[in-house]
Design an enzyme around this catalytic site. Structure first.
Site, PDB file in Angstrom:
ATOM      1  N   ASP A 122     -30.887 -15.131  -9.167  1.00 23.86           N
ATOM      2  CA  ASP A 122     -30.898 -16.496  -8.623  1.00 23.86           C
ATOM      3  C   ASP A 122     -31.997 -17.325  -9.280  1.00 23.86           C
ATOM      4  OD1 ASP A 122     -28.921 -15.889  -6.454  1.00 23.86           O
ATOM      5  OD2 ASP A 122     -30.512 -14.518  -5.870  1.00 23.86           O
TER       6      ASP A 122
ATOM      7  N   TYR B 164     -27.663  -1.632 -11.744  1.00 25.73           N
ATOM      8  CA  TYR B 164     -27.951  -1.428 -10.314  1.00 25.73           C
ATOM      9  C   TYR B 164     -28.171   0.066 -10.065  1.00 25.73           C
ATOM     10  CZ  TYR B 164     -26.634  -6.266 -10.004  1.00 25.73           C
ATOM     11  OH  TYR B 164     -26.606  -7.626 -10.200  1.00 25.73           O
TER      12      TYR B 164
ATOM     13  N   GLN C 213     -39.283 -13.374 -18.843  1.00 23.82           N
ATOM     14  CA  GLN C 213     -37.888 -13.699 -19.206  1.00 23.82           C
ATOM     15  C   GLN C 213     -37.694 -13.933 -20.708  1.00 23.82           C
ATOM     16  OE1 GLN C 213     -36.116 -17.307 -17.611  1.00 23.82           O
ATOM     17  NE2 GLN C 213     -34.576 -16.092 -16.560  1.00 23.82           N
TER      18      GLN C 213
ATOM     19  N   ARG D 106     -26.603  -6.526 -16.369  1.00 25.54           N
ATOM     20  CA  ARG D 106     -25.997  -6.545 -15.029  1.00 25.54           C
ATOM     21  C   ARG D 106     -25.914  -7.977 -14.505  1.00 25.54           C
ATOM     22  NH1 ARG D 106     -30.980  -4.253 -11.162  1.00 25.54           N
ATOM     23  NH2 ARG D 106     -31.680  -6.336 -10.518  1.00 25.54           N
ATOM     24  N   GLY D 107     -25.382  -8.125 -13.278  1.00 23.34           N
ATOM     25  CA  GLY D 107     -25.442  -9.403 -12.560  1.00 23.34           C
ATOM     26  C   GLY D 107     -24.833 -10.550 -13.338  1.00 23.34           C
ATOM     27  N   GLU D 108     -25.612 -11.611 -13.504  1.00 21.39           N
ATOM     28  CA  GLU D 108     -25.077 -12.786 -14.200  1.00 21.39           C
ATOM     29  C   GLU D 108     -25.949 -13.204 -15.391  1.00 21.39           C
ATOM     30  OE1 GLU D 108     -23.553 -16.001 -11.810  1.00 21.39           O
ATOM     31  OE2 GLU D 108     -24.165 -17.495 -13.303  1.00 21.39           O
ATOM     32  N   ASP D 109     -27.237 -13.357 -15.163  1.00 22.69           N
ATOM     33  CA  ASP D 109     -28.039 -13.957 -16.228  1.00 22.69           C
ATOM     34  C   ASP D 109     -28.239 -13.018 -17.416  1.00 22.69           C
ATOM     35  OD1 ASP D 109     -29.483 -16.282 -17.150  1.00 22.69           O
ATOM     36  OD2 ASP D 109     -31.274 -15.043 -17.002  1.00 22.69           O
ATOM     37  N   SER D 110     -28.583 -11.746 -17.168  1.00 23.62           N
ATOM     38  CA  SER D 110     -28.762 -10.823 -18.297  1.00 23.62           C
ATOM     39  C   SER D 110     -27.422 -10.615 -19.009  1.00 23.62           C
ATOM     40  CB  SER D 110     -29.353  -9.486 -17.835  1.00 23.62           C
ATOM     41  OG  SER D 110     -28.542  -8.878 -16.867  1.00 23.62           O
TER      42      SER D 110
HETATM   43  O1  TRH Z   1     -31.182  -9.417 -10.922  1.00 24.73           O
HETATM   44  P1  TRH Z   1     -29.703  -9.461 -10.955  1.00 24.73           P
HETATM   45  O2  TRH Z   1     -29.022  -8.319 -10.399  1.00 24.73           O
HETATM   46  O3  TRH Z   1     -29.233 -10.757 -10.246  1.00 24.73           O
HETATM   47  C1  TRH Z   1     -28.063 -10.826  -9.445  1.00 24.73           C
HETATM   48  C2  TRH Z   1     -26.956 -11.588 -10.035  1.00 24.73           C
HETATM   49  O4  TRH Z   1     -27.379 -12.835 -10.486  1.00 24.73           O
HETATM   50  C3  TRH Z   1     -25.845 -11.734  -9.028  1.00 24.73           C
HETATM   51  O5  TRH Z   1     -24.782 -12.448  -9.571  1.00 24.73           O
HETATM   52  C4  TRH Z   1     -26.393 -12.440  -7.831  1.00 24.73           C
HETATM   53  O6  TRH Z   1     -25.413 -12.620  -6.885  1.00 24.73           O
HETATM   54  C5  TRH Z   1     -27.493 -11.577  -7.300  1.00 24.73           C
HETATM   55  O7  TRH Z   1     -28.499 -11.434  -8.283  1.00 24.73           O
HETATM   56  C6  TRH Z   1     -28.072 -12.177  -6.077  1.00 24.73           C
HETATM   57  O8  TRH Z   1     -29.237  -9.626 -12.481  1.00 24.73           O
HETATM   58  P2  TRH Z   1     -29.276 -10.882 -13.477  1.00 24.73           P
HETATM   59  O9  TRH Z   1     -28.385 -11.967 -13.028  1.00 24.73           O
HETATM   60  O10 TRH Z   1     -29.037 -10.332 -14.796  1.00 24.73           O
HETATM   61  O11 TRH Z   1     -30.771 -11.410 -13.408  1.00 24.73           O
HETATM   62  C7  TRH Z   1     -31.837 -10.680 -13.918  1.00 24.73           C
HETATM   63  C8  TRH Z   1     -32.895 -11.627 -14.444  1.00 24.73           C
HETATM   64  O12 TRH Z   1     -34.075 -10.890 -14.721  1.00 24.73           O
HETATM   65  C9  TRH Z   1     -32.499 -12.305 -15.741  1.00 24.73           C
HETATM   66  O13 TRH Z   1     -32.986 -13.653 -15.741  1.00 24.73           O
HETATM   67  C10 TRH Z   1     -33.230 -11.512 -16.811  1.00 24.73           C
HETATM   68  C11 TRH Z   1     -34.476 -11.155 -16.065  1.00 24.73           C
HETATM   69  N1  TRH Z   1     -35.233  -9.993 -16.554  1.00 24.73           N
HETATM   70  C12 TRH Z   1     -36.478 -10.206 -17.080  1.00 24.73           C
HETATM   71  O14 TRH Z   1     -36.934 -11.345 -17.177  1.00 24.73           O
HETATM   72  N2  TRH Z   1     -37.199  -9.132 -17.498  1.00 24.73           N
HETATM   73  C13 TRH Z   1     -36.733  -7.867 -17.453  1.00 24.73           C
HETATM   74  O15 TRH Z   1     -37.448  -6.923 -17.871  1.00 24.73           O
HETATM   75  C14 TRH Z   1     -35.423  -7.657 -16.917  1.00 24.73           C
HETATM   76  C15 TRH Z   1     -34.865  -6.260 -16.850  1.00 24.73           C
HETATM   77  C16 TRH Z   1     -34.697  -8.740 -16.472  1.00 24.73           C
END
Ligand code: TRH
Length: 386
Positions: free
Chosen positions: A20, A201, A262, A278-282
């Site tokens: 988020d 996850y 990030q 995973r998720g959306e952003d990565s």
């Molecule tokens: O953390 P997430 O599982 O987020 C999820 C999804 O967005 C999902 O759709 C949503 O409904 C839920 O949250 C609530 O995975 P996501 O989306 O990949 O976000 C991870 C963020 O963390 C992304 O901006 C990349 C960042 N990140 C770092 O900055 N450093 C790191 O070492 C890692 C592993 C990730």
């Protein structure tokens, strides 16, 4: 009549994990840096935010980072005046913005453009819902649904204007990758092996994948940020998974690296031959990295995420059968032997990297989400003025 749209308030509630705030922070930066918008980011969880952006100070109610005003969103149920309201208001993932803020929006001489920014999905229904309007029940306000997506009938994907060129420069400049990985404690021998990053996850079949890697012929280095799949990683290491720990068994070296800011996480994706995301952003960042990736989708009730995963695989990985098989196995949608599909997938990595370049070009044709959102806001503003 205020024609120009110069200010924007983005409201983010951290439901869980990092996605988020990860998405909102990225969008806020792009709107400010590339479009000169004055952005206020309202966020309720500054500690999660600090993991991605170490400059964040969780004790401050208001702070400015990279030209963005960051407002800690607690229970501000108070009264707002129309002067405090931004020209564009975005609620992320249908988070309920303060009622006092909405009341003040209704009192503005020129009504702000109001968005609900939704989650990313390749499912067909998204195209029908993107840009739909929803009038407020009692106030003279209209909210628009804005969906990211993979085609021209959606809002597109987040993509900074210089991202692809920065990534290409990093990947082509001799020594950049090595210097970056060395900073994370990766040794030259580990860098020389096939390199994979792991972000998933906790329920992913990590132990099975590690065992498949251990038994294969070619040396493989797996880099896992601290806190990811901790139980399986600790079991492999024989000790608690802390940044700096590593162990080698068979062909596999598993190394725990720090959880990265990030911007550095992008560099990690650019440095690896394959990225588990995973998720959306990565997941989106991996698509811009120009390397193969495997997506672990956020789980939903009644396995709704299986439908979402298959929709993406249909639109993207017409790519290769091994990619589809590994994705379905990794997400436990279908029972497959990971050791077998991994070998097939690994053999196809060069082909998949080429196909990713085509995918990227195709995605860029739809424009980027931040620019698309601003264009749409301008259209709404103009039609309101007629
Ligand atoms: O953390 P997430 O599982 O987020 C999820 C999804 O967005 C999902 O759709 C949503 O409904 C839920 O949250 C609530 O995975 P996501 O989306 O990949 O976000 C991870 C963020 O963390 C992304 O901006 C990349 C960042 N990140 C770092 O900055 N450093 C790191 O070492 C890692 C592993 C990730």
């Amino acid at each position: 009549m205020r024609a120009a749209l110069t200010s924007l308030a983005l409201f983010c509630k951290v439901v869980d994990n990092f996605g988020d705030i990860g998405i909102c922070w990225r969008l806020a930066r792009q709107l400010q840096q590339e479009h000169g918008i004055e952005v206020t980011l309202w966020v309720d969880d500054l500690l999660s935010f600090q993991r991605l952006c170490p400059e964040v100070r969780p004790e401050l109610a208001v702070q400015h980072i990279n030209g963005i005003r960051i407002q800690h969103w607690r229970d501000q149920l108070g009264v707002f005046t129309p002067e405090q309201i931004a020209d564009i208001v975005i609620e992320f993932f249908a988070c309920d913005i303060p009622p006092g803020y909405i009341n003040a929006m209704a009192q503005c001489a020129v009504t702000p453009v109001w968005f609900n920014l939704e989650g990313l999905s390749a499912e067909a229904w998204v195209e029908g819902c993107h840009a739909l309007s929803s009038p407020h029940g009692s106030l003279p306000l209209t909210k628009y649904f804005f969906f990211p997506g993979f085609n021209a009938n959606t809002g597109g994907l987040l993509l900074e204007a210089d991202l692809v060129s920065r990534r290409q420069q990093f990947q082509q400049q001799p020594g950049e990758r090595e210097q970056f990985l060395a900073r994370l404690g990766v040794t030259p021998a580990e860098m020389a092996a096939l390199t994979v990053s792991l972000f998933c996850y906790p329920h992913a079949p990590v132990a099975e994948l590690l065992s498949a890697w251990e038994q294969q012929e070619q040396a493989l280095t797996c880099l896992v940020p601290e806190g990811v799949a901790s139980d399986s990683v600790s079991a492999f290491l024989g000790q608690s998974a802390r940044a700096g720990c590593s162990a080698t068994r068979g062909a596999l070296t598993l190394r725990v690296i720090p959880f990265l800011p990030q911007q550095d996480y992008d560099r990690l994706l650019w440095s690896c031959d394959c990225n588990f995301v995973r998720g959306e952003d990565s997941f989106v960042r991996a698509q811009w990295a120009g390397r193969a990736f495997i997506w672990h989708i956020y789980p939903q009730d009644e396995n709704l995420h299986h439908v979402k995963l298959k929709a993406f695989l249909r639109c993207h990985s017409a790519q290769t059968d091994s990619l589809t098989a590994l994705s379905l196995g990794w997400n436990q949608v279908s029972p497959v032997k990971l050791s077998q599909v991994w070998s097939e997938f690994q053999a196809e990595l060069p082909k998949i990297a080429l196909l990713s370049a085509d995918w990227q070009r195709q995605m860029q044709l739809h424009g980027d989400l931040a620019s698309n959102l601003l264009k749409f806001a301008q259209t709404v503003r103009k039609s309101a003025a007629i």
